[in-house]
Design a protein around this motif. Structure first.
Motif, PDB file in Angstrom:
ATOM      1  N   LYS A  42      39.979  34.696  41.843  1.00 12.21           N
ATOM      2  CA  LYS A  42      39.772  32.995  41.999  1.00 12.21           C
ATOM      3  C   LYS A  42      38.639  32.667  40.678  1.00 12.21           C
ATOM      4  CE  LYS A  42      40.754  31.094  46.529  1.00 12.21           C
ATOM      5  NZ  LYS A  42      42.006  31.875  46.596  1.00 12.21           N
ATOM      6  N   PRO A  81      50.387  35.985  43.179  1.00  9.99           N
ATOM      7  CA  PRO A  81      48.931  35.480  43.082  1.00  9.99           C
ATOM      8  C   PRO A  81      48.077  36.760  43.226  1.00  9.99           C
ATOM      9  CG  PRO A  81      49.881  35.340  45.388  1.00  9.99           C
ATOM     10  CD  PRO A  81      51.046  35.741  44.426  1.00  9.99           C
ATOM     11  N   GLY A  82      47.015  36.704  42.525  1.00  9.65           N
ATOM     12  CA  GLY A  82      45.910  37.852  42.331  1.00  9.65           C
ATOM     13  C   GLY A  82      44.871  37.669  43.384  1.00  9.65           C
ATOM     14  N   ASP A  83      44.001  38.480  43.202  1.00  8.16           N
ATOM     15  CA  ASP A  83      42.940  38.631  44.236  1.00  8.16           C
ATOM     16  C   ASP A  83      41.920  37.930  43.728  1.00  8.16           C
ATOM     17  OD1 ASP A  83      41.945  40.384  42.409  1.00  8.16           O
ATOM     18  OD2 ASP A  83      42.048  42.245  43.729  1.00  8.16           O
ATOM     19  N   GLY A 135      46.762  50.763  39.447  1.00  5.23           N
ATOM     20  CA  GLY A 135      46.394  50.194  40.353  1.00  5.23           C
ATOM     21  C   GLY A 135      46.067  48.729  40.325  1.00  5.23           C
ATOM     22  N   TYR A 166      61.594  42.786  36.920  1.00  6.45           N
ATOM     23  CA  TYR A 166      60.499  42.111  35.867  1.00  6.45           C
ATOM     24  C   TYR A 166      61.367  42.239  34.695  1.00  6.45           C
ATOM     25  CZ  TYR A 166      57.137  41.704  39.549  1.00  6.45           C
ATOM     26  OH  TYR A 166      56.401  41.416  40.724  1.00  6.45           O
ATOM     27  N   SER A 220      54.121  40.593  35.838  1.00 10.99           N
ATOM     28  CA  SER A 220      54.279  42.164  35.355  1.00 10.99           C
ATOM     29  C   SER A 220      55.309  42.019  34.337  1.00 10.99           C
ATOM     30  CB  SER A 220      55.021  42.846  36.740  1.00 10.99           C
ATOM     31  OG  SER A 220      53.930  42.861  37.533  1.00 10.99           O
ATOM     32  N   GLY A 256      33.600  33.582  38.498  1.00  6.27           N
ATOM     33  CA  GLY A 256      34.188  34.213  39.667  1.00  6.27           C
ATOM     34  C   GLY A 256      33.502  33.941  40.915  1.00  6.27           C
ATOM     35  N   PHE A 261      38.667  47.188  36.928  1.00  4.37           N
ATOM     36  CA  PHE A 261      38.920  46.779  35.540  1.00  4.37           C
ATOM     37  C   PHE A 261      37.610  46.025  34.955  1.00  4.37           C
ATOM     38  CE2 PHE A 261      42.814  47.062  38.119  1.00  4.37           C
ATOM     39  CZ  PHE A 261      43.566  47.732  37.348  1.00  4.37           C
ATOM     40  N   TYR A 304      30.162  43.617  31.156  1.00  4.20           N
ATOM     41  CA  TYR A 304      30.716  42.325  31.645  1.00  4.20           C
ATOM     42  C   TYR A 304      31.681  42.157  32.925  1.00  4.20           C
ATOM     43  CZ  TYR A 304      32.004  37.273  30.602  1.00  4.20           C
ATOM     44  OH  TYR A 304      31.847  36.065  30.488  1.00  4.20           O
ATOM     45  N   VAL A 305      32.548  41.096  32.916  1.00 10.66           N
ATOM     46  CA  VAL A 305      33.163  40.907  34.233  1.00 10.66           C
ATOM     47  C   VAL A 305      33.936  41.889  34.637  1.00 10.66           C
ATOM     48  CG1 VAL A 305      34.641  39.240  35.350  1.00 10.66           C
ATOM     49  CG2 VAL A 305      32.944  38.425  33.794  1.00 10.66           C
ATOM     50  N   GLU A 306      33.987  42.359  35.753  1.00 16.31           N
ATOM     51  CA  GLU A 306      35.011  43.455  36.842  1.00 16.31           C
ATOM     52  C   GLU A 306      35.684  42.542  37.880  1.00 16.31           C
ATOM     53  OE1 GLU A 306      32.692  46.818  37.690  1.00 16.31           O
ATOM     54  OE2 GLU A 306      32.002  47.204  35.730  1.00 16.31           O
ATOM     55  N   ASP A 307      36.674  43.117  38.319  1.00 14.70           N
ATOM     56  CA  ASP A 307      37.354  42.599  39.525  1.00 14.70           C
ATOM     57  C   ASP A 307      36.383  43.280  40.879  1.00 14.70           C
ATOM     58  OD1 ASP A 307      38.279  45.427  38.970  1.00 14.70           O
ATOM     59  OD2 ASP A 307      39.168  45.116  41.008  1.00 14.70           O
ATOM     60  N   SER A 338      48.723  46.692  40.319  1.00 14.16           N
ATOM     61  CA  SER A 338      49.764  46.321  41.443  1.00 14.16           C
ATOM     62  C   SER A 338      50.232  47.399  42.316  1.00 14.16           C
ATOM     63  CB  SER A 338      50.645  45.213  40.681  1.00 14.16           C
ATOM     64  OG  SER A 338      51.553  45.909  39.911  1.00 14.16           O
TER      65      SER A 338
HETATM   66  O1  JJ1 Z   1      43.277  40.688  37.724  1.00 13.86           O
HETATM   67  C1  JJ1 Z   1      42.953  40.446  38.711  1.00 13.86           C
HETATM   68  N1  JJ1 Z   1      43.514  41.163  39.945  1.00 13.86           N
HETATM   69  C2  JJ1 Z   1      44.334  42.002  39.966  1.00 13.86           C
HETATM   70  C3  JJ1 Z   1      43.938  43.522  39.949  1.00 13.86           C
HETATM   71  C4  JJ1 Z   1      43.253  43.631  41.240  1.00 13.86           C
HETATM   72  C5  JJ1 Z   1      42.729  45.152  41.257  1.00 13.86           C
HETATM   73  C6  JJ1 Z   1      42.268  45.258  42.485  1.00 13.86           C
HETATM   74  N2  JJ1 Z   1      40.826  44.324  42.643  1.00 13.86           N
HETATM   75  C7  JJ1 Z   1      45.374  41.471  40.932  1.00 13.86           C
HETATM   76  N3  JJ1 Z   1      46.738  42.097  40.704  1.00 13.86           N
HETATM   77  C8  JJ1 Z   1      47.737  41.992  41.472  1.00 13.86           C
HETATM   78  C9  JJ1 Z   1      48.779  41.653  40.695  1.00 13.86           C
HETATM   79  C10 JJ1 Z   1      50.344  41.434  41.310  1.00 13.86           C
HETATM   80  C11 JJ1 Z   1      51.467  41.578  40.146  1.00 13.86           C
HETATM   81  C12 JJ1 Z   1      52.605  41.508  41.027  1.00 13.86           C
HETATM   82  C13 JJ1 Z   1      52.775  40.164  41.612  1.00 13.86           C
HETATM   83  C14 JJ1 Z   1      51.614  40.162  42.611  1.00 13.86           C
HETATM   84  C15 JJ1 Z   1      50.476  40.187  42.082  1.00 13.86           C
HETATM   85  O2  JJ1 Z   1      45.331  40.748  41.632  1.00 13.86           O
HETATM   86  C16 JJ1 Z   1      41.751  39.444  38.865  1.00 13.86           C
HETATM   87  C17 JJ1 Z   1      42.501  38.008  39.112  1.00 13.86           C
HETATM   88  O3  JJ1 Z   1      43.570  37.841  40.040  1.00 13.86           O
HETATM   89  N4  JJ1 Z   1      40.459  39.360  38.102  1.00 13.86           N
HETATM   90  C18 JJ1 Z   1      39.429  39.556  38.351  1.00 13.86           C
HETATM   91  O4  JJ1 Z   1      39.220  39.603  39.551  1.00 13.86           O
HETATM   92  C19 JJ1 Z   1      38.620  39.405  37.338  1.00 13.86           C
HETATM   93  C20 JJ1 Z   1      37.626  38.436  37.465  1.00 13.86           C
HETATM   94  C21 JJ1 Z   1      38.027  37.027  37.590  1.00 13.86           C
HETATM   95  C22 JJ1 Z   1      36.860  36.035  37.591  1.00 13.86           C
HETATM   96  C23 JJ1 Z   1      36.277  35.863  36.125  1.00 13.86           C
HETATM   97  C24 JJ1 Z   1      35.181  35.266  35.900  1.00 13.86           C
HETATM   98  C25 JJ1 Z   1      35.273  34.716  34.604  1.00 13.86           C
HETATM   99  C26 JJ1 Z   1      34.214  34.396  33.909  1.00 13.86           C
HETATM  100  C27 JJ1 Z   1      34.300  33.038  32.841  1.00 13.86           C
HETATM  101  O5  JJ1 Z   1      33.542  32.979  31.849  1.00 13.86           O
END
Ligand code: JJ1
Ligand code: MYA
Length: 388
Positions: free
Chosen positions: A364, A360-362, A200, A217, A190, A174, A78, A70-73, A202
């Motif tokens: 959308k 904010p995460g990476d 990894g 935190y 966090s 996504g 993950f 299923y879905v990965e980043d 954050s």
């Molecule tokens: O979890 C997500 N991103 C994390 C991990 C990034 C790892 C490298 N790519 C992220 N972490 C930063 C956290 C940090 C904490 C301290 C404060 C600043 C921020 O950004 C992302 C969401 O942001 N998740 C995904 O990419 C998973 C897929 C999302 C699309 C989902 C589709 C869903 C389907 C619906 O049915």
């Protein structure tokens, strides 16, 4: 560009900004007798199945397909790991149709290699309550990708939804396809910063040490709001009133009745958690908050296997300040050993994200409607819908 989506009744990119289209269904329903009666053709090696999610065996097969495919980043660090209990909850709401839980097997080995689901929902768009399907858990085994199987799955779930006389759907993804009604941002708070950094998820901020980060935190051990307690069955009428009143403010939102609230909001162990504020003076429910549990598998880390994440769900604050209510949600999530608390910038969430140290995460999340046109795309804050 989008050989499949260009053939579907969805808003098309070329029509963005064209105000000559009316808001509402893109094509009218057809008589049920005109809906294709037999399933779409699959490549000869595969067969359709209807998944009976009441059985432990079927749940396990679906769970394993999703756990591995299923879905990965975007950096493949993950992967969502929905639990079996979660899948049973998500797929069997009031009025669900077993025929909308669709699998594809390899004929010879019977191995499950693809999946897609719908569940019924009433969704209000501006003033109109529309019977829809929420489509989710679209998955094709990694070894069968890019063979145009996904469009066949989508057409088959559409056909089976049409057979129940439902002509609209809501879904999230996504990726960008024609055409988002809203694009939302993931935010992360966090709770266990050391683990998040170790795996990894954050990174240590500039000019930050591990011990300063842990301190930043830190949360208290107990909640702050007087009368804050876990939601119980007896709270369903009050929570339904609160949520209906609140969701009426948004452009797109579910139309929940008491049965829906009992299913979707009442706590289910390790699946969904909800807390109410019962005012100590008059024993009235004035606020509630909820989150669901969706762990992710940590791919290729020697020390940790899973990340335990809470996802903000529906929250209504009428008396308690929203920031204080969400801070209490963070406190209980930390106490229950979640590593991170995630939220989208939907509804009024922007008003607490920064203050409560979400970043904010990476990722959308794009929201879509099938066979329903909106005149304007929405801001995330106009969206009152959270899909799982
Ligand atoms: O979890 C997500 N991103 C994390 C991990 C990034 C790892 C490298 N790519 C992220 N972490 C930063 C956290 C940090 C904490 C301290 C404060 C600043 C921020 O950004 C992302 C969401 O942001 N998740 C995904 O990419 C998973 C897929 C999302 C699309 C989902 C589709 C869903 C389907 C619906 O049915
Ligand atoms: S979103 C979660 C989706 N799942 C995953 O991301 C899991 C990991 N990935 C996979 O399993 C595969 O990559 C999937 C695609 C199965 C996603 N939504 O078969 P293909 C289009 C819609 O060669 P594959 C969720 O579950 C793509 O644009 N369309 O591709 C909600 C292209 O079409 P076009 C998608 O990678 C799902 C075509 O498929 C998505 O092997 C809502 C390529 O097919 C996506 N997430 O498989 C579904 N990904 O050429 C719509 C790819 O036109 C429901 N595509 O660009 C619509 C409403 C139906 C009901 C209506 C009732 C009235």
């Amino acid at each position: 560009r989008h050989a499949f989506w260009e053939t579907q009744p969805v808003g098309q990119f070329r029509d963005i900004g064209d105000t000559s289209f009316p808001e509402g269904p893109i094509e009218p329903p057809t008589p049920l007798s005109a809906v294709k009666q037999e399933p779409y053709n699959l490549p000869a090696l595969y067969e359709w199945i209807t998944c009976d999610m009441d059985t432990e065996e079927m749940c396990t097969e679906v769970y394993i397909l999703l756990m591995n495919n299923y879905v990965e980043d975007d950096e493949n660090m993950f992967r969502f790991n929905y639990s079996k209990e979660f899948l049973q909850w998500a797929l069997r709401p009031p009025g669900y149709f077993k025929s909308w839980h669709i699998g594809v097997r390899v004929k010879s080995s019977k191995k499950l290699v693809a999946f897609i689901t719908g569940v019924p929902a009433r969704i209000r768009v501006h003033g109109d309550i529309v019977s829809m399907a929420e489509v989710n858990f679209l998955c094709v085994h990694k070894k069968l990708r890019s063979k145009r199987l996904a469009p066949v799955l989508i057409k088959e779930v559409t056909r089976r939804i049409h057979l129940e006389n439902i002509w609209q759907a809501a879904y999230t993804a996504g990726i960008v396809i024609p055409t988002p009604i809203a694009t939302c941002q993931y935010w992360h708070r966090s709770l266990n910063p050391k683990k998040l950094i170790d795996v990894g998820f954050s990174r240590l901020g500039a000019r930050m040490t591990m011990s300063r980060t842990i301190k930043l935190y830190k949360l208290p051990d107990s909640t702050i709001t007087p009368g804050f307690r876990k939601m119980e069955l007896r709270d369903v009428p009050a929570v339904t009133r609160l949520i209906r009143g609140y969701l009426s403010r948004f452009v797109v939102a579910p139309d929940f009745d008491e049965n829906d609230v009992e299913h979707w909001i009442l706590p289910t162990q390790n699946v969904v958690d909800s807390y109410v504020v019962e005012s100590p003076e008059v024993h009235e429910i004035t606020d509630f908050c909820s989150f669901y549990t969706l762990p992710s598998t940590i791919l290729g880390n020697p020390n940790y296997k899973t990340l335990k994440a809470a996802y903000s769900y529906y929250t209504v604050a009428t008396k308690t300040p929203l920031i204080q209510l969400m801070n209490d949600a963070l406190i209980v999530a930390r106490r229950e050993e979640y590593d991170v608390f995630n939220a989208l910038d939907v509804m009024e969430n922007e008003s607490f994200l920064k203050e409560l140290k979400f970043g904010p995460g990476d990722g959308k999340l794009h929201y879509y409607l099938y066979n329903y046109r909106l005149r304007h795309p929405m801001k995330p804050s106009e969206l009152g819908l959270v899909l799982l």
